[in-house]
Design a protein around this motif. Structure first.
Motif, PDB file in Angstrom:
ATOM      1  N   GLU A  17     -23.194 -30.950  37.609  1.00  0.00           N
ATOM      2  CA  GLU A  17     -21.541 -31.795  38.041  1.00  0.00           C
ATOM      3  C   GLU A  17     -21.126 -31.627  39.699  1.00  0.00           C
ATOM      4  O   GLU A  17     -21.391 -30.963  40.155  1.00  0.00           O
ATOM      5  N   ASP A  18     -20.243 -32.896  39.591  1.00  0.00           N
ATOM      6  CA  ASP A  18     -20.346 -32.741  40.727  1.00  0.00           C
ATOM      7  C   ASP A  18     -18.432 -32.070  41.347  1.00  0.00           C
ATOM      8  O   ASP A  18     -18.286 -32.051  41.722  1.00  0.00           O
ATOM      9  N   ASP A  61     -23.081 -33.840  33.595  1.00  0.00           N
ATOM     10  CA  ASP A  61     -21.802 -34.090  34.122  1.00  0.00           C
ATOM     11  C   ASP A  61     -22.102 -35.802  33.473  1.00  0.00           C
ATOM     12  O   ASP A  61     -22.753 -36.221  34.091  1.00  0.00           O
ATOM     13  N   GLN A  63     -19.003 -38.458  34.910  1.00  0.00           N
ATOM     14  CA  GLN A  63     -18.605 -39.054  35.768  1.00  0.00           C
ATOM     15  C   GLN A  63     -18.539 -38.260  37.458  1.00  0.00           C
ATOM     16  O   GLN A  63     -18.224 -37.324  37.335  1.00  0.00           O
ATOM     17  N   MET A  64     -19.177 -39.356  38.112  1.00  0.00           N
ATOM     18  CA  MET A  64     -19.940 -38.411  39.341  1.00  0.00           C
ATOM     19  C   MET A  64     -19.849 -39.540  40.003  1.00  0.00           C
ATOM     20  O   MET A  64     -20.564 -41.019  40.091  1.00  0.00           O
ATOM     21  N   LYS A 113     -14.835 -33.648  27.657  1.00  0.00           N
ATOM     22  CA  LYS A 113     -13.577 -32.309  28.186  1.00  0.00           C
ATOM     23  C   LYS A 113     -12.489 -32.615  27.603  1.00  0.00           C
ATOM     24  O   LYS A 113     -12.045 -34.141  26.891  1.00  0.00           O
TER      25      LYS A 113
HETATM   26 MN    MN Z   1     -17.586 -35.846  37.214  1.00  0.00          MN
END
Ligand code: MN
Length: 280
Positions: A17-18, A61, A63-64, A113
């Protein structure tokens, strides 16, 4: 095994997770539930870190920067070492078709989320339980009723004086050695000579709850080094007593599931005859 806990304490979870806050939140939450959590901020490190950590589950995650979670899922599912590790994808926007693409890439689970903490942990536990069930063969289960009172049936399972006459006796050999120390942590050993060879059955008592439940480990070195667990559940059944024997199986032993079930059925028959005669 059907009787094992769904989540073993100390199961390892890699969290990729970023977002620093989310990463800390997920790791803290997992640790609070007894898991060992390993944070990975940079997706480019994820595959190498997963190989080094050997996680039971990966929280990913989507979206990174640098590399998307979707691509990482595909890489892990294409990796010989990692492909069996379940992946739970976490995505910020549940855009149309997202879940389909994530599942198509190979992720076993998906949560979007904003994440409810309860749902997050439930999803983690569900995936770990599903993975455990898929990896372990179903145990052998054999039942039989006895026309004897429950205490007599239970005691027959732990009486060193008579145990060797029926437990792990194939009927084609001679029991040459029996020892049993029926207390929790105590061990037993039953040795039968059959076709000139000694067949050893040995293990440790893990639970002795007279007269309803007995749990012991079982190892048969002639067959394998694998240790299985036998659970004997004893319950009143009308005037008599019902016994259900459940034995966990290693993948190799699972190939002979029918044979093992037949052996238990024969042993329970032998016990029933002894109880009827009053020998036990
Ligand atoms: Mn992210």
């Amino acid at each position: 095994m059907g009787f094992s806990e769904a989540s073993r304490v100390g199961q390892k979870i890699l969290v990729v997770e970023d977002n620093e806050l989310n990463l800390k939140l997920f790791c803290d939450l997992l640790r609070a539930h007894g898991f060992e959590a390993e944070p990975v901020r940079d997706g480019r490190e994820a595959v190498a870190r997963a190989r080094a950590f050997g996680p039971d589950l990966v929280v990913m995650d989507i979206q990174m920067p640098w590399i998307s979670g979707l691509e990482l899922i595909e890489r892990m599912k294409g990796d010989e070492e990692l492909r069996k590790t379940p992946i739970m994808a976490v995505t910020a926007y549940a855009a149309k078709g997202d879940e389909e693409r994530i599942r198509a890439a190979g992720a076993e689970g998906y949560v979007s989320k904003p994440i409810s903490l309860v749902r997050f942990i439930e999803a983690v536990r569900g995936l770990l339980a599903a993975a455990a069930a898929a990896g372990e063969p179903q145990p052998v289960r054999v039942e039989r009723s006895f026309a004897a009172p429950i205490e007599r049936v239970f005691d027959a399972w732990i009486d060193p004086a008579t145990l060797g006459a029926w437990l792990f006796a194939s009927g084609q050999g001679e029991t040459v050695r029996v020892s049993a120390d029926p207390q929790v942590g105590g061990t037993y050993e039953i040795v039968e000579r059959r076709d000139g060879a000694e067949w050893v059955h040995r293990g440790t008592y893990e639970a002795i709850e007279r007269p309803t439940r007995l749990v012991f480990t079982l190892r048969v070195p002639n067959v394998s080094e694998h240790e299985s667990r036998v659970v004997v559940a004893v319950a009143p059944d009308g005037e008599g007593t019902k016994v259900a024997v459940t034995q966990s199986l290693s993948p190799e032993a699972a190939e002979d599931r029918e044979g093992i079930a037949r052996e238990w059925a024969a042993m329970l028959d032998a016990l029933a005859r002894r109880l009827e005669r009053g020998d036990t």
